[in-house]
Enzyme design. Sequence first.
Site, mmCIF file in Angstrom:
data_model
loop_
_atom_site.group_PDB
_atom_site.id
_atom_site.type_symbol
_atom_site.label_atom_id
_atom_site.label_comp_id
_atom_site.label_asym_id
_atom_site.label_seq_id
_atom_site.Cartn_x
_atom_site.Cartn_y
_atom_site.Cartn_z
ATOM 1 C CG ASP A 49 -2.015 -0.901 1.307
ATOM 2 O OD1 ASP A 49 -2.287 -1.472 0.005
ATOM 3 O OD2 ASP A 49 -2.268 -1.405 2.242
ATOM 4 C CE1 TYR A 77 3.339 -6.659 4.664
ATOM 5 C CE2 TYR A 77 2.935 -8.758 5.250
ATOM 6 C CZ TYR A 77 2.937 -7.765 4.329
ATOM 7 O OH TYR A 77 2.556 -8.000 3.005
ATOM 8 C CG ASP A 91 -5.017 2.509 5.466
ATOM 9 O OD1 ASP A 91 -5.938 3.323 5.491
ATOM 10 O OD2 ASP A 91 -4.586 1.878 4.573
ATOM 11 N NE ARG A 182 -5.160 -2.135 3.962
ATOM 12 C CZ ARG A 182 -5.825 -2.262 3.028
ATOM 13 N NH1 ARG A 182 -7.105 -1.473 3.342
ATOM 14 N NH2 ARG A 182 -5.857 -2.997 1.890
#
Length: 331
Positions: A49, A77, A91, A182
């Site tokens: 993203d 991550y 987000d 997310r």
Amino acid sequence: MARRGKKKGRPISGWLVLDKPVGMGSTEAVSKIKWLFQAEKAGHAGTLDPLASGMLPIALGEATKTVPYVQDGAKIYRFTVAWGQERSTDDLEGPVTKSSDLRPAEAEVLALLPKYTGVIMQTPPQFSAIKISGERAYDLARDGATVDIPAREVEIGRLDIVEHDGDHTVFEVECGKGTYVRSLARDMGRDLGCFGHISELRRVEVEPFTPEDFVTIAELEAARFGAPGEDDPDATDAADTVEAAGAVEAPIDFDPIDALLVDTSAALDCLPQVAISDEAATKIRLGNPVIIRGRDAPVEAEEACATARGKLVAIGAIEQGMFKPKRVFAG
């Protein structure tokens, strides 16, 4: 009969492990790298993203044939969840849709982690690239539609707390293909009764690459242009002067930037490796099977990687002691 147009760019191959900055989209990053290398072909191995930073493996030339193997690799991550608000995009980009004054204690968050470890069912975000009736979910969501996205299996190898300060918790997750970080933030927030969204996200690793392979845009530009850069006004003025004088432009030295590439074969470390002779490599590149010799050579393998003098030749199957090419690579 119309003639086929000449390909534009260099036939350069390899992987560029970009440390993508926040604010740059994955497609934009691929275009930038393709331009810097003046490459014929480029593609990435998994969208990151715009609001996220970190590892975006970009394949050039023949390496694009190995993209599926990198896409299937495990990913790590590091992400921060801001508690107290759920947002439409899960987000910082989207508006707040739910809020709470509650904040979880670290012990509460820790107790929740086993639920999100192992093979779990996960519903992707409304704003995601999942296709619904042929359309991307994010396009439908931008039009104001609420999309019914079915849950799917994803695998979480580990999920650890790195830091916790009440309003925020920093996590590190190792996960398989198709996992949405997310969604983890959204679902944990709902379970804790306080809501949550991603406020910071960085992809640290994409198997088989590691942080040691990272290259930044600044490093690429320095390798490509040196100093002053191509966009430097003085450099532009000098180039105009040379052109006006009718001088021939000096050839570009791509060696410094090409040295930043990881070899194409690195993406295939997950496959059995078979060393072959130059003669066998020639036959394989013509699409012909060859007998695999050597005491340690596998007799059967659904997929294997053939190399000659350390250079990638083909991906294929080994059946009854013969290597049968499925996808060959230019020498």
